[in-house]
Write a protein that holds these residues in place. Structure first.
Motif, PDB file in Angstrom:
ATOM      1  N   VAL A 209       3.788   2.178  -8.504  1.00  0.00           N
ATOM      2  CA  VAL A 209       4.029   1.376  -9.729  1.00  0.00           C
ATOM      3  C   VAL A 209       2.847   1.380 -10.740  1.00  0.00           C
ATOM      4  CG1 VAL A 209       3.296  -0.599  -8.715  1.00  0.00           C
ATOM      5  CG2 VAL A 209       4.858  -0.796 -10.503  1.00  0.00           C
ATOM      6  N   VAL A 210       2.985   1.342 -11.958  1.00  0.00           N
ATOM      7  CA  VAL A 210       2.064   1.097 -13.137  1.00  0.00           C
ATOM      8  C   VAL A 210       2.297  -0.026 -13.938  1.00  0.00           C
ATOM      9  CG1 VAL A 210       1.242   2.181 -15.239  1.00  0.00           C
ATOM     10  CG2 VAL A 210       1.539   3.865 -13.196  1.00  0.00           C
ATOM     11  N   LEU A 211       1.580  -0.854 -14.131  1.00  0.00           N
ATOM     12  CA  LEU A 211       1.625  -1.928 -15.205  1.00  0.00           C
ATOM     13  C   LEU A 211       0.527  -1.647 -16.193  1.00  0.00           C
ATOM     14  CD1 LEU A 211       0.873  -5.073 -12.548  1.00  0.00           C
ATOM     15  CD2 LEU A 211       3.043  -3.893 -13.189  1.00  0.00           C
ATOM     16  N   ALA A 212       1.293  -1.666 -17.506  1.00  0.00           N
ATOM     17  CA  ALA A 212       0.500  -1.515 -18.663  1.00  0.00           C
ATOM     18  C   ALA A 212       0.891  -2.360 -19.945  1.00  0.00           C
ATOM     19  CB  ALA A 212       0.621   0.107 -18.889  1.00  0.00           C
ATOM     20  N   THR A 213      -0.107  -2.186 -20.667  1.00  0.00           N
ATOM     21  CA  THR A 213      -0.046  -2.988 -21.946  1.00  0.00           C
ATOM     22  C   THR A 213      -1.004  -2.193 -22.795  1.00  0.00           C
ATOM     23  OG1 THR A 213       0.000  -4.942 -23.319  1.00  0.00           O
ATOM     24  CG2 THR A 213      -1.677  -4.798 -21.721  1.00  0.00           C
ATOM     25  N   HIS A 214      -0.974  -2.775 -24.319  1.00  0.00           N
ATOM     26  CA  HIS A 214      -2.206  -2.096 -25.296  1.00  0.00           C
ATOM     27  C   HIS A 214      -3.640  -2.395 -24.726  1.00  0.00           C
ATOM     28  CE1 HIS A 214      -4.537  -1.639 -28.867  1.00  0.00           C
ATOM     29  NE2 HIS A 214      -3.410  -0.710 -29.265  1.00  0.00           N
ATOM     30  N   PRO A 215      -4.431  -1.452 -24.925  1.00  0.00           N
ATOM     31  CA  PRO A 215      -5.812  -1.906 -24.649  1.00  0.00           C
ATOM     32  C   PRO A 215      -6.645  -2.991 -25.228  1.00  0.00           C
ATOM     33  CG  PRO A 215      -5.628   0.419 -25.169  1.00  0.00           C
ATOM     34  CD  PRO A 215      -4.309  -0.184 -25.730  1.00  0.00           C
ATOM     35  N   TYR A 216      -5.985  -3.647 -26.112  1.00  0.00           N
ATOM     36  CA  TYR A 216      -6.505  -5.041 -26.787  1.00  0.00           C
ATOM     37  C   TYR A 216      -5.900  -6.221 -26.012  1.00  0.00           C
ATOM     38  CZ  TYR A 216      -7.877  -2.558 -31.292  1.00  0.00           C
ATOM     39  OH  TYR A 216      -8.387  -1.908 -32.181  1.00  0.00           O
ATOM     40  N   ARG A 217      -5.062  -6.131 -24.837  1.00  0.00           N
ATOM     41  CA  ARG A 217      -4.560  -7.301 -24.252  1.00  0.00           C
ATOM     42  C   ARG A 217      -4.916  -6.789 -22.771  1.00  0.00           C
ATOM     43  NH1 ARG A 217       1.620  -9.591 -24.250  1.00  0.00           N
ATOM     44  NH2 ARG A 217       1.009 -11.903 -24.313  1.00  0.00           N
ATOM     45  N   THR A 218      -4.816  -8.005 -22.045  1.00  0.00           N
ATOM     46  CA  THR A 218      -5.201  -7.910 -20.528  1.00  0.00           C
ATOM     47  C   THR A 218      -3.506  -8.119 -19.723  1.00  0.00           C
ATOM     48  OG1 THR A 218      -5.540  -9.906 -19.792  1.00  0.00           O
ATOM     49  CG2 THR A 218      -7.195  -8.770 -20.928  1.00  0.00           C
ATOM     50  N   LEU A 219      -3.445  -7.637 -18.506  1.00  0.00           N
ATOM     51  CA  LEU A 219      -2.355  -7.832 -17.709  1.00  0.00           C
ATOM     52  C   LEU A 219      -2.413  -9.220 -17.099  1.00  0.00           C
ATOM     53  CD1 LEU A 219      -2.370  -4.507 -15.946  1.00  0.00           C
ATOM     54  CD2 LEU A 219      -1.037  -5.172 -17.430  1.00  0.00           C
ATOM     55  N   TRP A 220      -3.225  -9.885 -17.186  1.00  0.00           N
ATOM     56  CA  TRP A 220      -3.315 -11.411 -16.834  1.00  0.00           C
ATOM     57  C   TRP A 220      -1.982 -12.335 -17.169  1.00  0.00           C
ATOM     58  CZ3 TRP A 220      -3.327 -14.438 -12.953  1.00  0.00           C
ATOM     59  CH2 TRP A 220      -3.730 -15.539 -13.129  1.00  0.00           C
ATOM     60  N   PRO A 221      -1.616 -12.341 -18.431  1.00  0.00           N
ATOM     61  CA  PRO A 221      -0.421 -12.990 -18.951  1.00  0.00           C
ATOM     62  C   PRO A 221       0.751 -12.472 -18.289  1.00  0.00           C
ATOM     63  CG  PRO A 221      -1.749 -12.520 -21.185  1.00  0.00           C
ATOM     64  CD  PRO A 221      -2.319 -11.724 -19.858  1.00  0.00           C
ATOM     65  N   LEU A 222       0.827 -11.228 -18.010  1.00  0.00           N
ATOM     66  CA  LEU A 222       2.266 -10.787 -17.193  1.00  0.00           C
ATOM     67  C   LEU A 222       1.979 -11.339 -15.814  1.00  0.00           C
ATOM     68  CD1 LEU A 222       4.259  -8.836 -16.900  1.00  0.00           C
ATOM     69  CD2 LEU A 222       2.755  -7.159 -15.885  1.00  0.00           C
ATOM     70  N   TRP A 223       0.738 -11.298 -15.039  1.00  0.00           N
ATOM     71  CA  TRP A 223       0.733 -11.816 -13.783  1.00  0.00           C
ATOM     72  C   TRP A 223       1.029 -13.283 -13.728  1.00  0.00           C
ATOM     73  CZ3 TRP A 223       0.921  -9.770  -8.981  1.00  0.00           C
ATOM     74  CH2 TRP A 223       0.550  -8.624  -8.836  1.00  0.00           C
ATOM     75  N   SER A 224       0.571 -13.895 -14.821  1.00  0.00           N
ATOM     76  CA  SER A 224       0.571 -15.434 -14.490  1.00  0.00           C
ATOM     77  C   SER A 224       1.836 -15.868 -14.777  1.00  0.00           C
ATOM     78  CB  SER A 224      -0.357 -16.047 -15.526  1.00  0.00           C
ATOM     79  OG  SER A 224      -0.055 -15.648 -16.894  1.00  0.00           O
ATOM     80  N   ASP A 225       2.523 -15.294 -15.581  1.00  0.00           N
ATOM     81  CA  ASP A 225       4.189 -15.521 -15.602  1.00  0.00           C
ATOM     82  C   ASP A 225       5.063 -15.480 -14.572  1.00  0.00           C
ATOM     83  OD1 ASP A 225       3.506 -16.599 -18.353  1.00  0.00           O
ATOM     84  OD2 ASP A 225       4.517 -14.700 -19.451  1.00  0.00           O
ATOM     85  N   ALA A 226       4.734 -14.273 -13.904  1.00  0.00           N
ATOM     86  CA  ALA A 226       5.542 -13.759 -12.633  1.00  0.00           C
ATOM     87  C   ALA A 226       5.175 -14.715 -11.666  1.00  0.00           C
ATOM     88  CB  ALA A 226       5.080 -12.207 -12.555  1.00  0.00           C
ATOM     89  N   LEU A 227       3.856 -15.445 -11.504  1.00  0.00           N
ATOM     90  CA  LEU A 227       3.477 -16.080 -10.428  1.00  0.00           C
ATOM     91  C   LEU A 227       4.182 -17.491 -10.743  1.00  0.00           C
ATOM     92  CD1 LEU A 227      -0.349 -14.991 -10.150  1.00  0.00           C
ATOM     93  CD2 LEU A 227       1.559 -14.682  -8.487  1.00  0.00           C
ATOM     94  N   PHE A 228       4.153 -17.848 -12.018  1.00  0.00           N
ATOM     95  CA  PHE A 228       5.073 -19.172 -12.525  1.00  0.00           C
ATOM     96  C   PHE A 228       6.177 -19.162 -11.886  1.00  0.00           C
ATOM     97  CE2 PHE A 228       1.134 -20.618 -15.408  1.00  0.00           C
ATOM     98  CZ  PHE A 228       1.051 -21.782 -14.965  1.00  0.00           C
ATOM     99  N   VAL A 229       6.836 -18.140 -12.358  1.00  0.00           N
ATOM    100  CA  VAL A 229       8.323 -18.106 -11.939  1.00  0.00           C
ATOM    101  C   VAL A 229       8.709 -18.295 -10.394  1.00  0.00           C
ATOM    102  CG1 VAL A 229      10.163 -16.245 -12.074  1.00  0.00           C
ATOM    103  CG2 VAL A 229       8.965 -16.754 -14.095  1.00  0.00           C
ATOM    104  N   LEU A 230       7.749 -17.414  -9.715  1.00  0.00           N
ATOM    105  CA  LEU A 230       7.650 -17.549  -8.272  1.00  0.00           C
ATOM    106  C   LEU A 230       7.294 -18.809  -7.659  1.00  0.00           C
ATOM    107  CD1 LEU A 230       6.848 -13.970  -7.351  1.00  0.00           C
ATOM    108  CD2 LEU A 230       8.935 -14.694  -7.360  1.00  0.00           C
ATOM    109  N   GLY A 231       6.624 -19.514  -8.641  1.00  0.00           N
ATOM    110  CA  GLY A 231       6.394 -20.986  -7.828  1.00  0.00           C
ATOM    111  C   GLY A 231       5.074 -20.791  -7.393  1.00  0.00           C
ATOM    112  N   LEU A 232       4.127 -19.782  -7.577  1.00  0.00           N
ATOM    113  CA  LEU A 232       2.905 -19.627  -6.668  1.00  0.00           C
ATOM    114  C   LEU A 232       1.561 -20.108  -7.421  1.00  0.00           C
ATOM    115  CD1 LEU A 232       3.825 -15.769  -5.554  1.00  0.00           C
ATOM    116  CD2 LEU A 232       4.343 -18.018  -4.429  1.00  0.00           C
ATOM    117  N   MET A 233       1.872 -20.372  -8.673  1.00  0.00           N
ATOM    118  CA  MET A 233       0.541 -20.837  -9.360  1.00  0.00           C
ATOM    119  C   MET A 233       0.207 -22.262  -8.940  1.00  0.00           C
ATOM    120  SD  MET A 233      -0.596 -18.813 -11.411  1.00  0.00           S
ATOM    121  CE  MET A 233      -1.602 -19.554 -12.877  1.00  0.00           C
ATOM    122  N   SER A 234      -1.257 -22.486  -8.655  1.00  0.00           N
ATOM    123  CA  SER A 234      -1.430 -23.793  -8.288  1.00  0.00           C
ATOM    124  C   SER A 234      -2.922 -24.220  -8.754  1.00  0.00           C
ATOM    125  CB  SER A 234      -1.682 -23.851  -6.768  1.00  0.00           C
ATOM    126  OG  SER A 234      -2.581 -22.809  -6.020  1.00  0.00           O
TER     127      SER A 234
END
Length: 234
Positions: A209-234
């Protein structure tokens, strides 16, 4: 090609994304899995010189989608234990899990590029993500990768500009639609890409699997949104 309107900077920024996104993914795949053999378990791209926390990069590759949580575990060990990512990237997922588990309860590391609620990553969140079925984690990342309203508003104009660029490439010298040189590194362009460049979650035929966005952005917003949806952020 057009007069500047309220959304023209956003459209230009979207064109910059469209022009480089395929190249980023292609480069990552050529370096990491040129024959799909899986010999390289993980990799990443960035506009910086160093390989740092994967969730703070603009693109990552994992040869096995079932080990996608490696991106979180590597990020934690790098940020919390100050370990070099190139030195620990090849560790087994079990070893990385043990390193995260060894951190004190309630330990957190600061993160950049997310909302105020996603300004840090906790040990407990990483451990819960490592225990989550990989298919659920991947589904949540795909769901979180939906472009936002600002991007959807800019995208039609960006495709219009891309079509004009295509016509320019095909036209004889001195012919074709009028053109101008755009500076796409102004604060407005950069800010739009940092905040709104869409994410790509690309499942590979090899099982990676590849996760990607523009070089000016980071993947953290993608991860944080996914973790929130799964109820894993604490």
């Amino acid at each position: 090609m057009s007069t500047y309107g309220p959304r023209f900077v956003e459209a230009e920024a979207a064109v910059a994304y469209l022009l480089v996104q395929g190249d980023i993914e292609d480069l990552l795949l050529r370096l990491c899995a040129p024959d799909g053999s899986g010999r390289v378990p993980t990799g990443a791209c960035t506009d910086e010189e160093d390989w740092f926390a994967p969730v703070e990069m603009c693109a990552t590759y994992n040869a096995n989608a079932a080990e996608l949580a490696r991106d979180l575990a590597l990020s934690w060990v790098h940020l919390h234990d100050k370990e070099s990512v190139p030195r620990i990237a090849g560790m087994s997922l079990e070893t990385l899990h043990a390193r995260v588990d060894a951190a004190p309860r309630g330990a957190r590391v600061p993160m950049k590029g997310g909302s105020e609620l996603a300004g840090s990553l906790s040990r407990e969140t990483v451990l819960k993500a490592l225990a989550t079925p990989p298919a659920a984690l991947l589904d949540a990342l795909e769901a979180a990768a939906v472009p936002d309203d600002a991007w959807r508003a800019a995208e039609p104009k960006a495709h219009e500009i891309m079509e004009l660029l295509r016509q320019l490439d095909e036209a004889a010298e001195g012919e074709g639609p009028p053109a101008f040189r755009a500076k796409v590194m102004s604060p407005g362009h950069v800010r739009f890409l940092e905040e709104h460049a869409p994410f790509r979650v690309r499942r590979l035929p090899s099982g990676g699997v590849v996760l990607a966005t523009h070089p000016y952005r980071t993947l953290w917003p993608l991860w944080s949104d996914a973790l929130f949806v799964l109820g894993l952020m604490s």
